[in-house]
Design a protein around this motif. Structure first.
Motif, PDB file in Angstrom:
ATOM      1  N   GLY A   1      -8.993   0.724   1.866  1.00 14.66           N
ATOM      2  CA  GLY A   1      -8.160   1.006   2.950  1.00 14.66           C
ATOM      3  C   GLY A   1      -9.165   2.279   3.635  1.00 14.66           C
ATOM      4  O   GLY A   1      -8.651   3.139   4.824  1.00 14.66           O
TER       5      GLY A   1
ATOM      6  N   GLY B   1       0.834  -1.362   0.114  1.00 18.12           N
ATOM      7  CA  GLY B   1      -0.016   0.125   0.017  1.00 18.12           C
ATOM      8  C   GLY B   1       0.914   1.441  -0.162  1.00 18.12           C
ATOM      9  O   GLY B   1       2.001   1.162   0.507  1.00 18.12           O
TER      10      GLY B   1
ATOM     11  N   VAL C   1      -1.619   4.748   3.796  1.00 16.12           N
ATOM     12  CA  VAL C   1      -2.786   3.937   3.840  1.00 16.12           C
ATOM     13  C   VAL C   1      -3.130   3.269   5.173  1.00 16.12           C
ATOM     14  O   VAL C   1      -3.880   2.631   5.209  1.00 16.12           O
TER      15      VAL C   1
ATOM     16  N   SER D   1      -3.133  -6.006  -0.363  1.00 15.35           N
ATOM     17  CA  SER D   1      -2.889  -4.384  -0.736  1.00 15.35           C
ATOM     18  C   SER D   1      -4.096  -3.717  -0.330  1.00 15.35           C
ATOM     19  O   SER D   1      -5.125  -4.023  -0.427  1.00 15.35           O
ATOM     20  N   ILE D   2      -3.739  -2.596   0.656  1.00 18.33           N
ATOM     21  CA  ILE D   2      -4.649  -1.811   1.178  1.00 18.33           C
ATOM     22  C   ILE D   2      -4.560  -0.470   0.111  1.00 18.33           C
ATOM     23  O   ILE D   2      -3.732   0.112  -0.289  1.00 18.33           O
ATOM     24  N   GLU D   3      -5.947  -0.096  -0.142  1.00 18.49           N
ATOM     25  CA  GLU D   3      -5.885   0.815  -1.319  1.00 18.49           C
ATOM     26  C   GLU D   3      -6.751   2.082  -0.928  1.00 18.49           C
ATOM     27  O   GLU D   3      -8.128   1.673  -0.423  1.00 18.49           O
TER      28      GLU D   3
ATOM     29  N   GLN E   1      -6.952  -7.564  -2.660  1.00 15.15           N
ATOM     30  CA  GLN E   1      -6.953  -6.005  -2.735  1.00 15.15           C
ATOM     31  C   GLN E   1      -8.031  -5.536  -1.951  1.00 15.15           C
ATOM     32  O   GLN E   1      -9.195  -6.059  -2.341  1.00 15.15           O
TER      33      GLN E   1
ATOM     34  N   LYS F   1      -0.610   1.029   6.789  1.00 10.66           N
ATOM     35  CA  LYS F   1       0.084  -0.274   6.841  1.00 10.66           C
ATOM     36  C   LYS F   1       0.557  -0.588   8.269  1.00 10.66           C
ATOM     37  O   LYS F   1       0.492  -1.517   8.867  1.00 10.66           O
TER      38      LYS F   1
END
Ligand code: AMP
Length: 223
Positions: A203, A12, A16, A117-119, A200, A18
């Motif tokens: 976030g 990320g 975001v 994956s933090i989006e 995915q 993490k």
């Protein structure tokens, strides 16, 4: 959770969340959080040779060379607390780092990584980071908007240490870090997508909401 080995990568962009999520996951899974950014900041604070070199690069919002980072992670993964795996936060950040990690995990008899994956949209990231402050002693993260009290007193409630804005959270550096993410780190989404180990998630929302999404993303492995 089972006692099996587990390696989780949180991907990320900067800002975001993490680090916060990685800390919670480490407590939940009882494996260490390994943050290459934290290790580098400790080197900077200690004034080591690596720290002096890294400081300039970090303040420009650029990436520290792959070989230095991979070496750092290898040493950390060899420590006894990482024998069952780790939560990797801020690593890998380039395709060569991801390839080196694959080799390293085989060598250490650890399983292939699971990747979340933090989006978060770009505008929301810039907004969040401009109001982020951290404790110089324990690294706790505060937000100017949601926790104005602690910020106003400039003291961390845990140990009364000073709360500051990180040099690399200043507006210009944040934009550069986002550019570097898009150029060097976003290609990891394709890299891990091919391997089939990628989830995915959004976030956006509260810390608890995002944590719940991560747990759902990891669910098959936690039961
Ligand atoms: P972070 O706290 O993860 O945002 O990291 C802060 C800074 O440390 C980054 O902007 C980079 O300059 C450096 N850094 C951290 N992790 C890595 C990595 N895996 N590869 C290269 N540079 C890194």
């Amino acid at each position: 959770m089972s006692s099996s080995k587990y390696v989780l990568i949180l991907l990320g962009a900067v800002g975001v969340g993490k680090g916060t999520q990685a800390q919670r996951l480490a407590a939940e899974l009882k494996i260490p959080q390994i943050s290459t950014g934290d290790i580098l900041r400790a080197e900077v604070q200690a004034g080591s040779e690596l720290g002096l070199k890294a400081r300039e690069i970090m303040n420009r919002g650029e990436l520290v060379p792959d070989d230095i980072i991979v070496d750092m992670v290898r040493k950390r993964l060899l420590e006894p607390d990482a024998v069952r795996g780790a939560i990797l936060d801020g690593f890998p950040r380039t395709v060569p780092q991801a390839q080196a990690l694959d080799e390293l995990l085989k060598e250490l008899d650890l399983p292939p990584p699971r990747v979340i994956s933090i989006e978060v949209p770009r505008e929301a990231i810039v907004e969040r980071l401009s109001s982020r402050r951290v404790c110089v002693a324990c690294g706790a993260v505060f937000n100017l908007k949601s926790q104005p009290d602690a910020i106003e007193r400039h003291k961390c409630p845990k140990g009364q240490a000073q709360i500051i804005q990180r040099d690399d959270d200043l507006a210009e550096t944040v934009l550069q870090r986002l550019r570097v993410y898009e150029e060097k780190t976003a290609p990891l989404i394709t890299y891990y997508h091919r391997g089939g180990n990628l989830r995915q998630i959004s976030g956006v929302g509260t810390e608890n909401e995002v944590f719940a999404r991560i747990l759902i993303g990891m669910d098959p492995d936690l039961s």
